[in-house]
Structures are given as structure tokens and as C-alpha cells.
Design an enzyme around this catalytic site. Structure first.
Site, short mmCIF file in Angstrom:
data_model
loop_
_atom_site.label_atom_id
_atom_site.label_comp_id
_atom_site.label_asym_id
_atom_site.label_seq_id
_atom_site.Cartn_x
_atom_site.Cartn_y
_atom_site.Cartn_z
N ALA A 27 -28.02 21.94 -24.55
CA ALA A 27 -27.44 21.52 -25.83
C ALA A 27 -25.96 21.24 -25.69
CB ALA A 27 -27.71 22.58 -26.88
N LYS A 197 -27.65 2.55 -15.34
CA LYS A 197 -26.84 3.49 -16.12
C LYS A 197 -25.87 4.25 -15.22
CE LYS A 197 -25.20 6.11 -19.34
NZ LYS A 197 -25.57 7.43 -19.71
N SER A 267 -15.28 10.16 -22.14
CA SER A 267 -16.48 10.18 -21.31
C SER A 267 -16.86 11.62 -20.98
CB SER A 267 -16.26 9.41 -20.01
OG SER A 267 -15.51 10.20 -19.10
O1 KPL Z 1 -22.69 8.06 -20.62
C1 KPL Z 1 -21.52 8.08 -20.94
C2 KPL Z 1 -20.77 9.29 -20.55
O2 KPL Z 1 -19.69 9.55 -21.07
O3 KPL Z 1 -21.27 10.00 -19.68
C3 KPL Z 1 -20.89 6.90 -21.61
C4 KPL Z 1 -21.95 5.87 -21.97
C5 KPL Z 1 -19.90 6.28 -20.68
C6 KPL Z 1 -20.24 7.23 -22.92
O4 KPL Z 1 -19.04 7.87 -22.80
#
Ligand code: KPL
Length: 332
Positions: A27, A197, A267
Site C-alpha cells: 500500500a 513502461k 516520480s
Molecule cells: O511510473 C512512474 C513513476 O513515478 O514511477 C511515472 C509514470 C513516471 C509517474 O511518475
């Protein structure tokens, strides 16, 4: 409801059908966000650390920003003894092995969905679990304090079959997510999606961590945007070396698009460093470096990798905690 010995097909409910019993293991920002939204229409149990669990029990789970909501999922600090229709694994990638161990009672009983950053999570789950879906999401979510996360940037979510499940399972899971307001599509090539991703993360996260700036900063000027694009193209060449077709220009454009769409978000890698925690640099950037063909140099990727490793070291980031295998490390 899936009972012991049920097949993948048993899980498939008609579109638009009712409540699903879901366990969300981990979480942190994404797990809390997904768990909160899913809990509106489903019976959700969130496995969280004690402080987060206590705050949720006392005041609910608050989401602010692009989504405003106070959710009241069930919370637990370890895996409850119960049946679930699906388990979402949303821990940090370096805690996937712990998560798999903690979830052992459910390995044969239900379908697992990994919604994590980095490469290798789907494989780690598949080594133990019978039925596995994997997903990616580009929503930007920040963990603010126990009981509270901010939805800072809209994203897309994609799911697909990894092992032992069928397309209808992925369709059903996408339907459950869509009904919760998390726009989700289904892919027949989830491996490629996971790589794409990871490349987007490798192009955005380390730079934001080094600059100590939100995602938007890395595309705010041409020089930095150029670095994001080079990181993405290098990531694509590593993917291609590993046999996964990713087109360099396209993924570079995607990385820029995601950074813009999540401009206000910090991020996950930056959040980790700000909280004095280990980052996912190994499962993201490290994994790409290890996948590149012998002799191929990825100079931008190598540089940000070294910088983030250096930051982890100089900030005396706590080495990975020894965790109770029943709990894992629950934050993503
Ligand atoms: O996945 C992400 C992360 O921060 O790990 C993004 C998409 C870059 C969003 O901040």
C-alpha cells in the site's frame, strides 16, 4: 468467488457483474490509489504497514488531486486467511520475492496481477503462482503521509496475460478496473508493454531523482528533453537486444508524453530518495543495462544509473530492510 482448484475460466465473470473480492498487497502510492478506487465497488483488503493501516482505520484513505475521495477499504498488516478473487501485487520491485513468499497461501487459489515498476516481477510471480496477469500504469501518485496519497497525474493502465490465465481473465480485470474509474485496456503482448513502461521509467525517474524535481521539469527545456529522449532510445536498443521490439522514436515520444501528463508528480524514484529509501534503479535502469548486447554502450543510461546509485550511497539510504516474509515491504 474462486475456490480451491478453480480454473482460470471459473474466474471469468460476465462484464458488468458485481463485487469482486480483491487483496492489494503493498500500500504505497500506487497500491493505495488503486485499492481506494477499487474499494468503491468491490470488497478490497489493503495489506499495509502499521502506521498507514492505523491511519486508514481511523480516518479512511484520502486521495486528493486529480481524484478526490476518502475510501474505506479493509486493512491488514499481513495476509489475511481468506479467499480472494484476485490479488494485486503493488510492492516495490526489490520486494517482490518477499511478497511472493508472504502470499504463498494464495498461490494456487486465485489470480495474481502485478502492477509494479521494473522488469522481472512477472517472472518472479510466475515461478511460484499458477495464474498471473501483469499490468502497467502511468498514473502519477505521491504518498504524502500515512492515510493520504495525491493523484498528481493522469495515466493509462494496460493488463495482459503472463501465465496460466486466458484473455477473458485480462478482460475481466480490465473491466473491474474500468468500473473503478481506472481506464484500462488489454494487450496480447504484455511483455512488450512491461518493457515499454520500464523504458519510460528509465527515461524519467533517474533524471527527476538527480534534479530533485517533478516529472514536468525533465521536459521543460530542450536540453533536458533531449536527455529524456536519448535515455528512451537507449532503452529501446537494450529491449531490442533482449528480443523485444520497441521502436526508439516512438518510445522517446511516449516518455515525453508521460512526463508532461504527470508534470506535477514526483516520480517514485524521487519519492524514494526523499524518504531515505532504496530506489528501484536496479529493476529499471539496471535491468536495461544488463539486457544490452555485449559491447553496446548506453552512455546516458550508464551515467544516470551511476548518479542514482551514488545518491543512494551518499544519502545513506537504508539497505533493504529485513522484512517479515509474511509482510514483505509493503510500499510501492
Ligand atoms: O511510473 C512512474 C513513476 O513515478 O514511477 C511515472 C509514470 C513516471 C509517474 O511518475
Amino acid at each position: 468467488m474462486v475456490c480451491k482448484g478453480a480454473t482460470a475460466k471459473d474466474f471469468t465473470a460476465p462484464r458488468g457483474s458485481g463485487r469482486v473480492k480483491i487483496l492489494v498487497f503493498g500500500a504505497g502510492a500506487i497500491g493505495s490509489f488503486v485499492g481506494a478506487l477499487l474499494s468503491i465497488e468491490n470488497e478490497v483488503t489493503l495489506v499495509a504497514r502499521a502506521a498507514h493501516a492505523d491511519a486508514i482505520r481511523a480516518r479512511g484513505l484520502k486521495i486528493s488531486g486529480r481524484t478526490t475521495l476518502v475510501a474505506h477499504p479493509n486493512v491488514a498488516t499481513e495476509v489475511p486467511i481468506a479467499e480472494f478473487d484476485a490479488v494485486f501485487v503493488t510492492t516495490k520491485s526489490y520486494d517482490t520475492a518477499n511478497a511472493v513468499q508472504a502470499l504463498q497461501p494464495l498461490w494456487r487459489r486465485t489470480i495474481f496481477v502485478t502492477l509494479q515498476n521494473g522488469l522481472g516481477n512477472a517472472e518472479a510471480l510466475s515461478d511460484a503462482v499458477d495464474r498471473v496477469l501483469a499490468g502497467t500504469t502511468t498514473h502519477g501518485v505521491t504518498f504524502v503521509r500515512p492515510g493520504e496519497v495525491v493523484h498528481a497525474g493522469e495515466g493509462e493502465t494496460v493488463v495482459g496475460v503472463v501465465k496460466g490465465a486466458v484473455r477473458a481473465d485480462a478482460d475481466h480485470m480490465a473491466d473491474v478496473l474500468n468500473r473503478a474509474g481506472i481506464a484500462t485496456s488489454v494487450t496480447d503482448d504484455v511483455r512488450r508493454e512491461l518493457w515499454a513502461k520500464a523504458i519510460v521509467n528509465a527515461a524519467i525517474n533517474p533524471l527527476t531523482a538527480v534534479l530533485r524535481a517533478p516529472n514536468g521539469a525533465v521536459v521543460a527545456n530542450e536540453d533536458l528533453r533531449g536527455i529524456v529522449e536519448r535515455l528512451a532510445r537507449e532503452g529501446a536498443s537494450a529491449a531490442n537486444d533482449a528480443g523485444v521490439t520497441v521502436e526508439g522514436d516512438r518510445i522517446a515520444a511516449k516518455a515525453v508524453e508521460v512526463a508532461r501528463a504527470t508534470a506535477d508528480n514526483r516520480s517514485s524514484m524521487l519519492q524514494d530518495l526523499e524518504r531515505g529509501r532504496q530506489t528501484e534503479i536496479e529493476a529499471i535502469t539496471g535491468a536495461l543495462l544488463r539486457s544490452a548486447a555485449k559491447g553496446r554502450r548506453l552512455p546516458y543510461t550508464e551515467t544516470v544509473y551511476a548518479l542514482v546509485r551514488g545518491l543512494e550511497g551518499s544519502l545513506a539510504v537504508a539497505p533493504k530492510e529485513k522484512t517479515d516474509p509474511r509482510r514483505g515491504n509493503l510500499f510501492k
